[in-house]
Enzyme design. Structure first.
Site, PDB file in Angstrom:
ATOM      1  N   GLY A   8       0.852  -1.190   0.000  1.00  0.00           N
ATOM      2  CA  GLY A   8       0.000   0.000   0.000  1.00  0.00           C
ATOM      3  C   GLY A   8       0.881   1.232   0.000  1.00  0.00           C
ATOM      4  O   GLY A   8       1.539   1.527   0.982  1.00  0.00           O
ATOM      5  N   GLY A  11       1.993   7.462  -0.696  1.00  0.00           N
ATOM      6  CA  GLY A  11       2.611   8.688  -1.188  1.00  0.00           C
ATOM      7  C   GLY A  11       3.489   9.321  -0.126  1.00  0.00           C
ATOM      8  O   GLY A  11       4.020  10.405  -0.320  1.00  0.00           O
ATOM      9  N   VAL A  13       6.690   8.803   3.013  1.00  0.00           N
ATOM     10  CA  VAL A  13       8.002   8.151   3.099  1.00  0.00           C
ATOM     11  C   VAL A  13       7.923   6.716   3.552  1.00  0.00           C
ATOM     12  O   VAL A  13       8.616   5.851   2.994  1.00  0.00           O
ATOM     13  CB  VAL A  13       8.928   8.762   4.197  1.00  0.00           C
ATOM     14  CG1 VAL A  13      10.306   9.013   3.648  1.00  0.00           C
ATOM     15  CG2 VAL A  13       8.302   9.922   4.889  1.00  0.00           C
ATOM     16  N   SER A  15       5.692   4.245   3.505  1.00  0.00           N
ATOM     17  CA  SER A  15       5.278   3.198   2.570  1.00  0.00           C
ATOM     18  C   SER A  15       6.242   3.118   1.384  1.00  0.00           C
ATOM     19  O   SER A  15       6.463   2.036   0.827  1.00  0.00           O
ATOM     20  CB  SER A  15       3.845   3.435   2.094  1.00  0.00           C
ATOM     21  OG  SER A  15       3.703   4.690   1.471  1.00  0.00           O
ATOM     22  N   MET A  34      -4.345   3.294  -2.526  1.00  0.00           N
ATOM     23  CA  MET A  34      -5.743   3.147  -2.134  1.00  0.00           C
ATOM     24  C   MET A  34      -6.383   4.521  -2.129  1.00  0.00           C
ATOM     25  O   MET A  34      -6.002   5.389  -1.352  1.00  0.00           O
ATOM     26  CB  MET A  34      -5.847   2.594  -0.711  1.00  0.00           C
ATOM     27  CG  MET A  34      -5.788   1.103  -0.611  1.00  0.00           C
ATOM     28  SD  MET A  34      -5.792   0.602   1.131  1.00  0.00           S
ATOM     29  CE  MET A  34      -4.072   0.170   1.337  1.00  0.00           C
ATOM     30  N   CYS A  99     -10.226   1.997  10.132  1.00  0.00           N
ATOM     31  CA  CYS A  99      -9.678   1.946   8.773  1.00  0.00           C
ATOM     32  C   CYS A  99      -8.748   0.744   8.617  1.00  0.00           C
ATOM     33  O   CYS A  99      -8.801   0.028   7.623  1.00  0.00           O
ATOM     34  CB  CYS A  99      -8.927   3.237   8.467  1.00  0.00           C
ATOM     35  SG  CYS A  99      -8.054   3.216   6.890  1.00  0.00           S
ATOM     36  N   GLY A 123       3.255   0.470   5.468  1.00  0.00           N
ATOM     37  CA  GLY A 123       4.337   1.223   6.106  1.00  0.00           C
ATOM     38  C   GLY A 123       4.087   1.521   7.568  1.00  0.00           C
ATOM     39  O   GLY A 123       4.350   2.618   8.034  1.00  0.00           O
ATOM     40  N   CYS A 191      -6.621  10.749   8.070  1.00  0.00           N
ATOM     41  CA  CYS A 191      -6.084  10.860   6.720  1.00  0.00           C
ATOM     42  C   CYS A 191      -6.860  11.797   5.810  1.00  0.00           C
ATOM     43  O   CYS A 191      -6.289  12.643   5.149  1.00  0.00           O
ATOM     44  CB  CYS A 191      -5.955   9.475   6.114  1.00  0.00           C
ATOM     45  SG  CYS A 191      -7.139   8.283   6.724  1.00  0.00           S
TER      46      CYS A 191
END
Length: 357
Positions: A8, A11, A13, A15, A34, A99, A123, A191
């Site tokens: 996943g 965007g 660092v 992950s 995602m 989530c 991550g 998020c």
RNA sequence: UGGGGCGUAGCCAAGCGGUAAGGCAACGGGUUUUGGUCCCGUGAUUCGCAGGUUCGAUCCCUGCCGCCCCAG
């Protein structure tokens, strides 16, 4: 043939480095972004396009396939609606835990498996060994708190390589790997709500709420609030009342629309040495009653020694008998809040937890 | 309309002749993959109003306005 793993990629660092490490370790890595939320909110442009591009840039840089999974509909239903429902009921939910439980380690996992992968990776700063979960090496970043509702089965199909590193090392690795996200600022806040703030988000979703009174520890009205559901236990700011000492929220009465506060930091209502948990979930086996365990009542909080776990017979009306427990603590914990999660540890190992009621 | 007290930033509050502490709230920033907590930073040319005394007044005097308490 090497194992297939879908990472996943958010965007960020963490992950990005996760994907780089797994590729380095010889996995057949695919990056997946995602898309959980794309709606702009008043005062904030949703950063999903930027994040998507950063994720894609990392995938291209690493030379791995890249995909987009669109979970907006499900995320709205499973996470956002849950969150709003809880706030309306006067509780303070933790949407990120939901989530992880419902989206990342269920929907994403199932979708990815169906899509041909063997495993998934994220991550997160946590470690997985044989379906058991442990705190991340970097105790200041440990995210196992957010993961206690992930099933053993899901953990067995998941990788979290970042859990073996410190944040500073992850940043370093990102630079070493030449990742575009190396110096990207850590994301924070829910998020999707991001910079907007939970109150503004709820206001946007639910509209203005009926105002009510704020009452202090002496039973005196000291001001008015603009909707009890916006306030949470232990909260200090946002009450718009000043004079003398700061006020902390000690409780709410949703029916009467009253917010209770105190100026006394030693006030009994602010401290608890017992936690009543519902919807209790154990990742692996149910622990013995009197083992030497600890509990954490909020992200990054100190672990508190548990005196005893009582497997209660009665809980809130809607719950089943076997998923309710009472935890007696050796010391008082501040601002225990209904809706929040208490997560149970045996040292570094995360055993599970429940929701305060 | 006898006596006493008080009026300092949105709120609480120090200063009582030498050129406006501190706290709360608010706002800004930092920490933080929930909410919250926590940390740092930002406020009055001005002290109810009008005069007077003084080299100089928020601090002394007079009047007025407002509020509180005791007594009628």
């Amino acid at each position: 043939m090497s194992k297939k793993v879908f990472v996943g990629l958010s965007g960020g660092v963490d992950s990005s480095v996760t994907a780089a490490l797994l590729k380095q370790q010889g996995y057949d890595v695919t990056g997946v972004y995602m898309k959980n939320w794309s709606q702009d909110l008043p005062g904030m442009v949703c950063p999903w396009k930027q994040d998507y591009q950063d994720a894609k840039r990392v995938a291209v840089h690493l030379g791995i396939p890249f995909k987009l999974y669109d979970f907006e509909k499900e995320y709205r239903q499973l996470v956002v609606d849950y969150m709003i429902r809880e706030y309306r009921a006067g509780r303070t939910p933790n949407p990120d835990i939901m989530c992880n439980q419902e989206v990342k380690f269920k929907l994403f996992l199932e979708t990815a498996i169906a899509d041909g992968t063997d495993m998934i990776a994220t991550g997160h700063y946590a470690r997985i060994k044989d379906g058991k979960m442990f705190a991340g090496i970097d105790s200041t970043k440990d995210q196992s708190y957010f993961l206690y509702r992930v099933t053993e089965d899901a953990l067995k199909k998941s990788l979290m390589p970042i859990g073996e590193y410190k944040k500073s090392e992850v940043r370093e690795l990102a630079r070493k790997f030449g990742l575009a996200t190396a110096d990207k600022k850590d994301s924070q806040g829910i998020c999707f709500v991001g910079k907007v703030g939970i109150k503004d988000f709820l206001l946007h979703e639910l509209g203005p709420q009926p105002h009510g009174v704020i009452i202090d520890q002496h039973g005196k009205k000291i001001g008015e609030h603009d909707g009890a559901l916006f306030y949470t236990i232990g909260q200090r700011h946002g009450l718009q009342v000043g004079g003398g000492l700061p006020f902390y929220v000690t409780g709410k009465d949703m029916d009467k629309n009253i917010v209770y506060v105190t100026t006394d930091l030693q006030d009994d209502k602010l401290w608890h040495n017992e936690l009543k948990l519902k919807e209790v979930y154990w990742i692996n086996e149910t622990p013995k009653t009197k083992s030497e365990l600890q509990v954490r009542t909020r992200y990054r909080a100190q672990l508190v020694e548990i005196k005893e776990i009582l497997f209660a017979k009665d809980g809130p009306p809607e719950s089943k008998n076997d998923d309710v427990i009472n935890i007696l603590l050796d010391e008082d914990v501040r601002a225990v809040t209904p809706g929040q999660s208490a997560v149970i540890y045996d040292g570094e190992r995360c055993l599970g937890g429940g929701i305060v009621y």
